[in-house]
Design a protein around this motif. Structure first.
Motif, PDB file in Angstrom:
ATOM      1  N   GLY A 105      19.008  -6.417 -12.659  1.00 60.76           N
ATOM      2  CA  GLY A 105      17.808  -6.894 -13.205  1.00 60.76           C
ATOM      3  C   GLY A 105      16.593  -7.330 -12.471  1.00 60.76           C
ATOM      4  N   GLY A 106      15.745  -7.931 -12.845  1.00 64.65           N
ATOM      5  CA  GLY A 106      14.650  -8.648 -12.080  1.00 64.65           C
ATOM      6  C   GLY A 106      13.808  -7.264 -11.755  1.00 64.65           C
ATOM      7  N   LYS A 107      13.777  -6.887 -10.360  1.00 63.43           N
ATOM      8  CA  LYS A 107      12.800  -5.745  -9.920  1.00 63.43           C
ATOM      9  C   LYS A 107      13.619  -4.443  -9.928  1.00 63.43           C
ATOM     10  CE  LYS A 107       9.978  -8.916  -6.687  1.00 63.43           C
ATOM     11  NZ  LYS A 107       9.732  -8.728  -5.312  1.00 63.43           N
ATOM     12  N   ILE A 108      14.915  -4.430  -9.858  1.00 66.11           N
ATOM     13  CA  ILE A 108      15.587  -3.406  -9.767  1.00 66.11           C
ATOM     14  C   ILE A 108      16.038  -2.617 -10.951  1.00 66.11           C
ATOM     15  CG2 ILE A 108      17.935  -2.488  -8.783  1.00 66.11           C
ATOM     16  CD1 ILE A 108      17.930  -5.169  -7.134  1.00 66.11           C
ATOM     17  N   GLU A 109      15.745  -1.187 -10.918  1.00 65.32           N
ATOM     18  CA  GLU A 109      15.874  -0.499 -12.334  1.00 65.32           C
ATOM     19  C   GLU A 109      16.606   0.705 -11.873  1.00 65.32           C
ATOM     20  OE1 GLU A 109      12.633   2.204 -14.970  1.00 65.32           O
ATOM     21  OE2 GLU A 109      11.897   0.113 -14.263  1.00 65.32           O
ATOM     22  N   ASN A 110      17.660   1.117 -12.570  1.00 65.51           N
ATOM     23  CA  ASN A 110      18.205   2.708 -12.327  1.00 65.51           C
ATOM     24  C   ASN A 110      17.230   3.676 -12.713  1.00 65.51           C
ATOM     25  OD1 ASN A 110      20.339   1.348 -11.050  1.00 65.51           O
ATOM     26  ND2 ASN A 110      21.894   2.080 -12.648  1.00 65.51           N
ATOM     27  N   VAL A 111      17.459   4.953 -12.439  1.00 63.28           N
ATOM     28  CA  VAL A 111      16.702   6.124 -12.863  1.00 63.28           C
ATOM     29  C   VAL A 111      17.733   7.169 -12.647  1.00 63.28           C
ATOM     30  CG1 VAL A 111      15.023   7.618 -12.294  1.00 63.28           C
ATOM     31  CG2 VAL A 111      14.685   5.222 -11.697  1.00 63.28           C
ATOM     32  N   ALA A 112      18.015   7.878 -14.165  1.00 60.65           N
ATOM     33  CA  ALA A 112      18.942   8.900 -14.253  1.00 60.65           C
ATOM     34  C   ALA A 112      18.614   9.966 -13.412  1.00 60.65           C
ATOM     35  CB  ALA A 112      19.251   8.845 -15.679  1.00 60.65           C
ATOM     36  N   ILE A 113      18.478  10.116 -12.259  1.00 58.46           N
ATOM     37  CA  ILE A 113      18.358  11.570 -11.514  1.00 58.46           C
ATOM     38  C   ILE A 113      19.187  11.578 -10.299  1.00 58.46           C
ATOM     39  CG2 ILE A 113      16.695  12.947 -10.165  1.00 58.46           C
ATOM     40  CD1 ILE A 113      14.339  11.299 -11.674  1.00 58.46           C
ATOM     41  N   GLY A 114      19.830  12.593 -10.153  1.00 64.11           N
ATOM     42  CA  GLY A 114      20.865  12.811  -9.187  1.00 64.11           C
ATOM     43  C   GLY A 114      20.263  12.784  -7.565  1.00 64.11           C
ATOM     44  N   HIS A 115      21.073  13.216  -6.733  1.00 67.62           N
ATOM     45  CA  HIS A 115      20.644  13.295  -5.348  1.00 67.62           C
ATOM     46  C   HIS A 115      21.143  14.353  -4.722  1.00 67.62           C
ATOM     47  CE1 HIS A 115      24.402  11.630  -4.216  1.00 67.62           C
ATOM     48  NE2 HIS A 115      24.281  10.366  -4.663  1.00 67.62           N
ATOM     49  N   SER A 116      21.546  15.471  -5.311  1.00 62.66           N
ATOM     50  CA  SER A 116      21.650  16.867  -4.748  1.00 62.66           C
ATOM     51  C   SER A 116      20.488  17.633  -4.415  1.00 62.66           C
ATOM     52  CB  SER A 116      22.603  17.384  -5.556  1.00 62.66           C
ATOM     53  OG  SER A 116      22.039  17.810  -6.679  1.00 62.66           O
ATOM     54  N   ALA A 117      20.544  18.518  -3.773  1.00 64.83           N
ATOM     55  CA  ALA A 117      19.475  19.254  -3.212  1.00 64.83           C
ATOM     56  C   ALA A 117      18.761  19.748  -4.589  1.00 64.83           C
ATOM     57  CB  ALA A 117      19.814  20.592  -2.113  1.00 64.83           C
ATOM     58  N   GLY A 118      19.327  20.025  -5.473  1.00 68.87           N
ATOM     59  CA  GLY A 118      18.782  20.731  -6.711  1.00 68.87           C
ATOM     60  C   GLY A 118      17.872  19.578  -7.547  1.00 68.87           C
ATOM     61  N   ASP A 119      18.220  18.296  -7.160  1.00 69.23           N
ATOM     62  CA  ASP A 119      17.590  17.323  -7.682  1.00 69.23           C
ATOM     63  C   ASP A 119      15.978  16.552  -7.059  1.00 69.23           C
ATOM     64  OD1 ASP A 119      19.335  16.669  -9.732  1.00 69.23           O
ATOM     65  OD2 ASP A 119      20.830  15.925  -8.137  1.00 69.23           O
ATOM     66  N   PHE A 120      15.980  17.269  -5.977  1.00 63.01           N
ATOM     67  CA  PHE A 120      14.814  16.953  -5.077  1.00 63.01           C
ATOM     68  C   PHE A 120      13.417  16.978  -5.800  1.00 63.01           C
ATOM     69  CE2 PHE A 120      17.050  17.701  -0.607  1.00 63.01           C
ATOM     70  CZ  PHE A 120      17.926  16.692  -0.961  1.00 63.01           C
ATOM     71  N   ALA A 121      13.411  17.884  -6.426  1.00 61.59           N
ATOM     72  CA  ALA A 121      11.951  18.260  -7.219  1.00 61.59           C
ATOM     73  C   ALA A 121      11.556  17.363  -7.884  1.00 61.59           C
ATOM     74  CB  ALA A 121      12.111  19.778  -7.801  1.00 61.59           C
ATOM     75  N   GLY A 122      12.550  16.893  -8.761  1.00 57.88           N
ATOM     76  CA  GLY A 122      12.727  15.839  -9.639  1.00 57.88           C
ATOM     77  C   GLY A 122      12.372  14.591  -9.208  1.00 57.88           C
ATOM     78  N   LEU A 123      13.014  14.203  -8.215  1.00 58.69           N
ATOM     79  CA  LEU A 123      12.893  12.778  -7.581  1.00 58.69           C
ATOM     80  C   LEU A 123      11.291  12.646  -7.016  1.00 58.69           C
ATOM     81  CD1 LEU A 123      16.298  12.696  -5.528  1.00 58.69           C
ATOM     82  CD2 LEU A 123      15.459  11.184  -7.431  1.00 58.69           C
ATOM     83  N   VAL A 124      10.718  14.027  -6.501  1.00 55.47           N
ATOM     84  CA  VAL A 124       9.396  13.954  -5.908  1.00 55.47           C
ATOM     85  C   VAL A 124       8.518  13.437  -7.081  1.00 55.47           C
ATOM     86  CG1 VAL A 124       7.731  15.267  -4.930  1.00 55.47           C
ATOM     87  CG2 VAL A 124       9.969  15.179  -3.966  1.00 55.47           C
TER      88      VAL A 124
END
Length: 330
Positions: free
Chosen positions: A46-65
């Motif tokens: 809660g508070g300021k912290i929020e999950n984002v449904a994007i993974g962290h493999s190399a294929g996810d980098f473009a989505g994270l950016v």
């Protein structure tokens, strides 16, 4: 009035990332802490912290950016080693987003144990005697001829489990077969490090750097081996405590002078300045502290024990941003 507009993206899904998000959210300057993909703990924070449904493999980098750009993220904190070795920090820096983490080239200090051992030898950093091998027969010959007990390490990333601690030459040869022939750790075992087995207490030191300045947290000790009396295989760590009483101020000063500063200076001189958290594992031997390994990121579980020690007045977001922007000395 204080600026409260900084948005932070923490990348990862472990207890380490929960601890980082919790500490960063305490900053008065931070407006939001996104955790991608996060876990049940960060989902419930809660508070300021929020999950984002994007993974962290190399294929996810473009989505994270893309997500970071759309949300106005001003600081990225990658947690795990694999995305750092795969170049996640480079992906964010290319679009001008401050990132507290090493380049792919600097992350090789963890991504290849053979590379890190050669680095230590080149810069006179105290560590165990060793040999690097891609040839199984040559590795076996080294084990047979070694005048000391050995440890077998898969050179590549093996989730903290690629270290085998045999109790005899026969066991060491079996360990080499498991890594190099049976490929117990997959491609991580394409190259192995065979090194002298050191005796003593282990400590882990997490240090922050901008490539020039280095500042260490209090040392931690984690519980590495499974089973009673440390008789089982190595794990990635099953809990930790900090500060470790054995890490006296005198010892920490010696570690800074003999290892931390020369490591950061050496990486910069070799052309891959290290920005982020340099984790150094030490064995406290009768001949002084010797480096067991480098990690290119915060340790898990050590981070969960170390970050709660920070004084409330310490703004971790400001510290990480200063390191990412090359002004940690200030």
């Amino acid at each position: 009035m204080a600026d409260t507009s900084l948005r932070v993206l923490v990348v990862g899904s472990g207890g380490r990332e929960h601890a980082l998000a919790w500490a960063l959210a305490k900053s008065a300057r931070v407006d939001r802490v996104f955790v991608a993909p996060g876990n049940g703990g960060t989902a419930a924070a809660g508070g300021k912290i929020e999950n984002v449904a994007i993974g962290h493999s190399a294929g996810d980098f473009a989505g994270l950016v893309s997500f970071a750009q759309a949300q106005g993220v001003g600081l990225v904190v990658p947690g795990p080693e694999q995305p750092l070795v795969d170049g996640i920090a480079d992906a964010f820096r290319r679009v001008g987003i401050a990132t507290f983490g090493p380049s792919a080239r600097a992350a090789a200090i963890e991504g290849s144990k053979a590379f890190s051992k050669d680095f230590m030898a080149r810069h006179g950093i105290p560590t165990a005697a060793y040999g690097n091998f891609t040839d199984y027969e040559k590795a076996c010959a080294f084990v047979r001829g070694a005048p000391f007990d050995v440890v077998i390490k898969a050179s590549g990333l093996a989730a903290g489990k690629g270290v085998l601690i045999p109790t005899s030459k026969d066991e060491a040869l079996q360990a080499l077969k498991a890594v190099m022939v049976d490929r117990e750790f997959g491609a991580a075992g394409d190259e192995v490090v065979v090194e002298e087995r050191l005796e003593g207490q282990e400590i882990s030191v997490l240090a922050l750097s901008d490539g020039y300045t280095v500042a260490a947290f209090p040392a931690a000790q984690d519980h590495k081996r499974a089973h009673d009396n440390d008789q089982g295989p190595n794990t990635g760590g099953m809990g930790a405590y900090a500060p470790a009483p054995v890490a006296t101020p005198e010892l920490m000063s010696a570690i800074y002078a003999s290892v931390l500063k020369p490591s950061i200076d050496g990486m910069r001189r070799d052309g891959f300045p290290f920005v982020g958290c340099l984790f150094t594992g030490f064995m406290l031997t009768a001949d002084g502290p010797k480096v067991l390994e480098y990690n290119c990121r915060f340790g898990d579980p050590e981070t969960e024990a170390v970050l709660p020690l920070l004084d409330d007045a310490c703004d971790l977001a400001e510290v990480f941003l200063a390191a990412a922007e090359g002004r940690l000395d200030a």
